[in-house]
Write an enzyme that holds these catalytic residues in place. Structure first.
Site, PDB file in Angstrom:
ATOM      1  N   LYS A 195       0.832  -1.203   0.000  1.00 30.26           N
ATOM      2  CA  LYS A 195       0.000   0.000   0.000  1.00 30.26           C
ATOM      3  C   LYS A 195       0.870   1.257   0.000  1.00 30.26           C
ATOM      4  O   LYS A 195       1.881   1.320   0.693  1.00 30.26           O
ATOM      5  CB  LYS A 195      -0.910  -0.040   1.229  1.00 30.26           C
ATOM      6  CG  LYS A 195      -1.967   1.049   1.293  1.00 30.26           C
ATOM      7  CD  LYS A 195      -2.874   0.827   2.501  1.00 30.26           C
ATOM      8  CE  LYS A 195      -3.974   1.872   2.586  1.00 30.26           C
ATOM      9  NZ  LYS A 195      -4.882   1.604   3.733  1.00 30.26           N
TER      10      LYS A 195
ATOM     11  N   SER B  47      -9.384   2.191   2.340  1.00 34.51           N
ATOM     12  CA  SER B  47      -8.313   2.906   1.655  1.00 34.51           C
ATOM     13  C   SER B  47      -7.268   1.989   1.010  1.00 34.51           C
ATOM     14  O   SER B  47      -6.388   2.452   0.310  1.00 34.51           O
ATOM     15  CB  SER B  47      -7.607   3.853   2.642  1.00 34.51           C
ATOM     16  OG  SER B  47      -7.009   3.130   3.708  1.00 34.51           O
TER      17      SER B  47
ATOM     18  N   SER C  70     -10.564  -0.447   6.080  1.00 31.08           N
ATOM     19  CA  SER C  70      -9.714  -0.191   4.910  1.00 31.08           C
ATOM     20  C   SER C  70      -9.043  -1.425   4.333  1.00 31.08           C
ATOM     21  O   SER C  70      -8.571  -1.394   3.202  1.00 31.08           O
ATOM     22  CB  SER C  70      -8.653   0.854   5.246  1.00 31.08           C
ATOM     23  OG  SER C  70      -9.245   2.137   5.299  1.00 31.08           O
TER      24      SER C  70
END
Length: 482
Positions: free
Chosen positions: A78, A153, A177
């Site tokens: 990420k 996210s 997320s």
């Protein structure tokens, strides 16, 4: 052989057997990204030259007889994690050129385990959305329907997995997320018990990478199989050596059961503060039916379940008190004036506003109430092994970048609800710090993935992970989008 959708476990077996090299796996993954990612935009920061070099080193290490948990396996990371030499922006245009010089602790652990890092995956601005788009890198599309969000996210990571860009990824989770993108993209994710995996270096720039207690947020694994989640969690778990001297093995207790028929499961499909859409309700019930069919003890109600309305309110207050801590003084004072005028408003909007201006005294009171909820969950998990519930009320929704988050809505079976209210399901596990595994649970009538979460007892992460593995055998697990 197309290796792109093989699990990390399968790739490791093939590497051991000499059927493929890490260089071949890496070249194939890069070719797939270069071919398909223009339409999906999952990989926002490719790192292909260093990936190829790492793959060569992995093959050389294996030839010398070395064996590490992820040796030679292509993975993604990420964007919010620091990787030395690559930008870490959290989607903030003013930080577009921020390049850390040191890896996040989890990136160091991936490299030490022998993983090959293909690059970084896209995120929303400041990680604060249920979608993944920002001004620097643009919008990540759902591989199942490019007109819909991949979630947020960790949306770039989930989209990358669903598209066959690497076998594993690492993300983070405060408001679903990890779990929401997994649900939207049809993959697996695990939100670990709070504090199990250190977060140092998963920090908004230009803040220093300190071993800070994030209170609610965790970092965790994403994969296309449940067993791969467990494999990656073993790499990620264990205390930060900066706060515990030297790292040591985390002796998580084994799963409570090895067979579905031995599990005691509570099914929750309704929340008092937001309806559950029909497609998600069907996914929850598919899981319930699979459990019943295998002889598990399944209940639909329990007086031991902590109050979901109070839990959601506490969650919003604790989450927003943290998020608003860095606001300018003038903005904070305006919010405090608005909060004082709320009077008896008990909506989640009001809880969020009150949370943004929570005094330390009020935070301590809220934290004490959280401990009462944790006590309630301990009592529930004396009677049950896991709780199955939704992750969000709907499958992936169409891209919606209009206005501020507070002005958006979520369409649940034709009726609009406040956009942020859908986070209450994520908060069921986040507020008390419980482990939760997101698993695929079929398709919506439109053919979109539908996931559910399996919530387990604190520090018994192996129990929901094992349940996920057993349910994968019954429900079919990940399927590649057409």
């Amino acid at each position: 052989m197309d290796w792109n959708f093989q699990s990390a476990e399968e790739l490791t077996t093939a590497l051991h057997a000499g059927e493929v090299t890490s260089v071949e796996l890496t070249d194939e993954a890069i070719a797939r990204i270069e071919r398909d990612d223009k339409a999906i935009n999952a990989i926002c920061v490719p790192d292909f030259d260093r990936a190829r070099a790492a793959a060569r080193r992995a093959d050389q290490a294996r030839a010398r007889g070395e064996d590490r948990p992820l040796l030679g396996i292509p993975v993604t990371v990420k964007e919010s994690y620091n990787i030395a030499g690559l930008p870490t922006t959290w989607g903030m245009p003013q930080q577009a050129n921020y390049v850390p010089t040191e890896d996040a602790v989890q990136v160091s652990r991936l490299k030490a385990a022998g993983a090959v890092l293909l690059g970084k995956t896209n995120v929303p601005l400041m990680l604060r959305d249920i979608q993944s788009f920002n001004e620097i890198y643009g919008t990540t599309n759902n591989p199942w329907d490019h007109g819909r969000t991949s979630g947020g996210s960790s949306g770039g990571s989930a989209a990358a997995l669903a598209a066959g860009f690497g076998a594993l990824s690492i993300g983070s989770d405060l408001a679903g997320s990890l779990r929401t993108p997994a649900h939207f993209c049809g993959v697996y994710a695990h939100k670990p018990t709070l504090g199990l995996a250190p977060t140092r270096g998963m920090v908004a720039p230009p803040a220093p990478a300190l071993p800070i207690d994030l209170d609610l947020a965790v970092v965790g694994p994403m994969a296309r199989t449940a067993r791969d989640l467990a494999l990656l969690l073993d790499v990620m778990a264990g205390p930060d050596p900066l706060t515990h001297g030297v790292a040591y093995d985390v002796a998580l207790p084994p799963a409570r059961h090895e067979r579905l028929s031995d599990f005691r499961v509570l099914i929750i499909e309704d929340h008092p503060l937001i309806p559950t859409g029909s497609a998600v309700r069907a996914g929850v019930n598919r899981v319930a039916e699979a459990l019943v069919d295998e002889g598990a003890r399944v209940e639909r109600h329990s007086p031991l379940l902590p109050d979901l309305t109070e839990a959601a309110t506490l969650y919003m207050q604790l989450m927003l008190s943290n998020a608003a801590a860095g606001l300018p003084v003038d903005v904070y004072e305006q919010l405090r004036t608005h909060a004082t005028a709320l009077s008896a408003d008990e909506s989640l909007d009001a809880a969020r506003l009150r949370g943004m201006v929570l005094s330390h005294r009020d935070w301590v009171e809220a934290n004490n109430r959280r401990e009462l909820h944790r006590h309630g969950w301990r009592q529930l998990f004396a009677e049950f092994d896991a709780v199955v519930c939704p992750i969000t009320p709907t499958p992936a929704f169409p891209h919606d970048h209009n206005g501020g988050l507070e002005n958006r809505h979520i369409d649940i079976d034709g009726i609009d609800y406040p956009y942020f209210d859908q986070l209450v399901w994520a908060g069921v596990a986040t507020m008390p710090g419980l482990p939760a595994t997101a698993i695929p649970a079929g398709r919506s009538p439109e053919g979109l993935p539908v996931g559910v979460q399996l919530i387990g007892p604190m520090f018994e992460d192996r129990t929901p992970l094992r349940l996920a593995e057993l349910l994968e055998q019954q429900l079919g697990g990940f399927q590649a989008p057409k």
